[in-house]
Design a protein around this motif. Structure first.
Motif, mmCIF file in Angstrom:
data_model
loop_
_atom_site.group_PDB
_atom_site.id
_atom_site.type_symbol
_atom_site.label_atom_id
_atom_site.label_comp_id
_atom_site.label_asym_id
_atom_site.label_seq_id
_atom_site.Cartn_x
_atom_site.Cartn_y
_atom_site.Cartn_z
ATOM 1 N N VAL A 196 51.133 60.231 31.672
ATOM 2 C CA VAL A 196 51.440 59.245 30.642
ATOM 3 C C VAL A 196 52.054 59.966 29.441
ATOM 4 O O VAL A 196 51.559 61.008 29.016
ATOM 5 C CB VAL A 196 50.161 58.492 30.216
ATOM 6 C CG1 VAL A 196 50.466 57.528 29.065
ATOM 7 C CG2 VAL A 196 49.571 57.751 31.408
ATOM 8 N N ARG A 197 53.137 59.403 28.902
ATOM 9 C CA ARG A 197 53.778 60.001 27.731
ATOM 10 C C ARG A 197 52.978 59.681 26.472
ATOM 11 O O ARG A 197 52.417 58.599 26.332
ATOM 12 C CB ARG A 197 55.206 59.486 27.586
ATOM 13 C CG ARG A 197 56.148 59.938 28.701
ATOM 14 C CD ARG A 197 57.491 59.280 28.557
ATOM 15 N NE ARG A 197 57.384 57.827 28.622
ATOM 16 C CZ ARG A 197 58.392 56.984 28.397
ATOM 17 N NH1 ARG A 197 59.582 57.459 28.077
ATOM 18 N NH2 ARG A 197 58.211 55.686 28.486
ATOM 19 N N LEU A 198 52.947 60.636 25.549
ATOM 20 C CA LEU A 198 52.210 60.439 24.313
ATOM 21 C C LEU A 198 52.780 59.270 23.513
ATOM 22 O O LEU A 198 52.055 58.624 22.747
ATOM 23 C CB LEU A 198 52.246 61.721 23.472
ATOM 24 C CG LEU A 198 51.308 61.779 22.271
ATOM 25 C CD1 LEU A 198 49.864 61.669 22.706
ATOM 26 C CD2 LEU A 198 51.524 63.069 21.485
ATOM 27 N N SER A 199 54.043 58.954 23.710
ATOM 28 C CA SER A 199 54.663 57.850 22.981
ATOM 29 C C SER A 199 53.986 56.514 23.273
ATOM 30 O O SER A 199 54.097 55.571 22.476
ATOM 31 C CB SER A 199 56.155 57.760 23.322
ATOM 32 O OG SER A 199 56.346 57.563 24.721
ATOM 33 N N GLU A 200 53.284 56.425 24.400
ATOM 34 C CA GLU A 200 52.550 55.201 24.733
ATOM 35 C C GLU A 200 51.466 54.908 23.695
ATOM 36 O O GLU A 200 50.992 53.778 23.577
ATOM 37 C CB GLU A 200 51.917 55.315 26.120
ATOM 38 C CG GLU A 200 52.897 55.414 27.275
ATOM 39 C CD GLU A 200 53.501 54.062 27.631
ATOM 40 O OE1 GLU A 200 53.051 53.043 27.076
ATOM 41 O OE2 GLU A 200 54.425 54.037 28.471
ATOM 42 N N GLN A 226 54.260 68.353 20.219
ATOM 43 C CA GLN A 226 54.782 67.159 20.889
ATOM 44 C C GLN A 226 55.924 66.492 20.117
ATOM 45 O O GLN A 226 56.642 65.658 20.658
ATOM 46 C CB GLN A 226 53.656 66.134 21.116
ATOM 47 C CG GLN A 226 52.464 66.659 21.880
ATOM 48 C CD GLN A 226 52.872 67.322 23.174
ATOM 49 O OE1 GLN A 226 53.533 66.714 24.030
ATOM 50 N NE2 GLN A 226 52.492 68.583 23.336
ATOM 51 N N VAL A 273 47.249 61.777 30.122
ATOM 52 C CA VAL A 273 48.403 62.105 29.285
ATOM 53 C C VAL A 273 48.955 63.463 29.685
ATOM 54 O O VAL A 273 48.186 64.407 29.940
ATOM 55 C CB VAL A 273 47.992 62.103 27.797
ATOM 56 C CG1 VAL A 273 49.149 62.546 26.910
ATOM 57 C CG2 VAL A 273 47.501 60.718 27.388
ATOM 58 N N ALA A 274 50.261 63.569 29.751
ATOM 59 C CA ALA A 274 50.902 64.833 30.116
ATOM 60 C C ALA A 274 50.444 65.951 29.181
ATOM 61 O O ALA A 274 50.425 65.789 27.958
ATOM 62 C CB ALA A 274 52.422 64.684 30.050
#
Length: 334
Positions: A196-200, A226, A273-274
């Motif tokens: 999952v990208r942190l932007s989520e 990040q 999260v990645a």
């Protein structure tokens, strides 16, 4: 099998790296390898294998790691008691960073004061960036938690103990932890599959304790790398932050061993999260070059023993953090 070999192996098992153990001991990598080779030959077990840039213990290595920490801890305790038959008295002044104080300090220090004759403690939580100067001014005898940020323009490197010496501190790692993103089972993020990208997480409530995410911690450095700046809601404790997460109000970077049981039960869900989980170390720092008090050095050694580790990561309720005026203190029980 010698005490020196066991001490070396215990440190390698704790840090997960031969090079890190050599740097901490102030010896060469081949010296560490030779000590481990002698143990392997003596016990007829490989003890560990190389894995993912570090090491992974074999079943025999895991068994030896437990014994090694116990034996080294007992040897250090015996050496201290012989050298200090007339026990030092007086209160040990401790400064801690907020996450360590909340989640581990009470249990560690409760055990310490029961095990070490004459030990009594007072613990205050300070901002991480203030710890080094407070230690050098002798306001406190020992610092627990995040390694004090390096002064005088030196670069920070958590794998190199020389930086701490540059500012007159001797820092020893004693507990490895992991941070993971968690949400309640019914939260929209709970259904996402990794990575999952942190932007989520941007635009969603993200909770933390009173210190937020400290820049000098591994999770702080990870977040800085990040390239995003999430809005973090700081509450009075990480326990309160986790309660908000349980209620479905948002997410947080929680300590893995604190939420492990709830993840297993399904009441909390780890969001993959990645780049996570994020591994970090808690450190015990004293004045260097023989300037630390005997009791401070005793606590620094004690924090790395197997019994101390077991106490700090044990499941269950509060570790005793409370607010008194503008600062936090740790309330102990015995």
């Amino acid at each position: 099998m010698t005490l020196g070999q066991l001490r070396t192996f215990a440190l390698v098992a704790k840090l997960g790296s031969l090079h890190a153990a050599a740097a901490h001991l102030g010896v060469s990598d081949p010296a560490v390898s030779a000590a481990l080779a002698a143990l392997r030959q003596d016990l007829d077990d490989p003890l560990f294998i190389r894995a993912h840039g570090g090491i992974a213990l074999t079943p025999g290595g895991r068994a030896l790691a437990e014994y090694a920490q116990d034996i080294v801890g007992l040897a250090d305790k015996a050496r201290w008691e012989v050298a200090h038959a007339q026990t030092e008295t007086g209160r040990l002044k401790i400064v801690a960073t907020a996450p360590f104080a909340e989640h581990a300090a009470g249990r560690l220090l409760d055990l310490f004061t029961r095990r070490v004759p004459g030990a009594s403690v007072d613990v205050v939580v300070e901002q991480a960036e203030d710890v080094a100067s407070l230690m050098l001014e002798r306001v406190y005898d020992i610092a627990l938690g995040i390694r004090p940020p390096v002064r005088n323009g030196a670069a920070h490197n958590s794998a190199d103990s020389k930086d701490a010496a540059d500012v007159g501190l001797d820092s020893v790692p004693f507990l490895r932890y992991q941070r993971v993103f968690v949400v309640a089972a019914g939260h929209p993020l709970a259904s996402l599959h990794g990575p999952v990208r942190l932007s989520e997480f941007l635009g969603r409530p993200w909770f933390a304790g009173p210190a937020g995410i400290q820049e000098t911690s591994e999770e702080g450095r990870w977040l800085a790398a990040q390239g995003v700046v999430p809005e973090i809601v700081c509450l009075s404790s990480e326990t309160e932050a986790l309660a908000a997460v349980r209620a479905g109000e948002g997410t947080m970077l929680a300590l893995g061993h604190i939420v492990r049981a709830e993840i297993r039960s399904g009441s909390l869900v780890r969001v993959p999260v990645a780049g996570t989980p994020i591994s970090g170390l808690w450190w015990a720092s004293t004045l260097d070059r023989g300037r630390a008090t005997t009791m401070a050095r005793t606590l620094q050694r004690f924090a790395g023993t197997a019994d101390a580790t077991a106490a700090m990561v044990a499941p269950g309720g509060s570790r005793g953090l409370e607010r008194r005026g503008p600062k936090f203190h740790v309330a102990l029980w015995s």
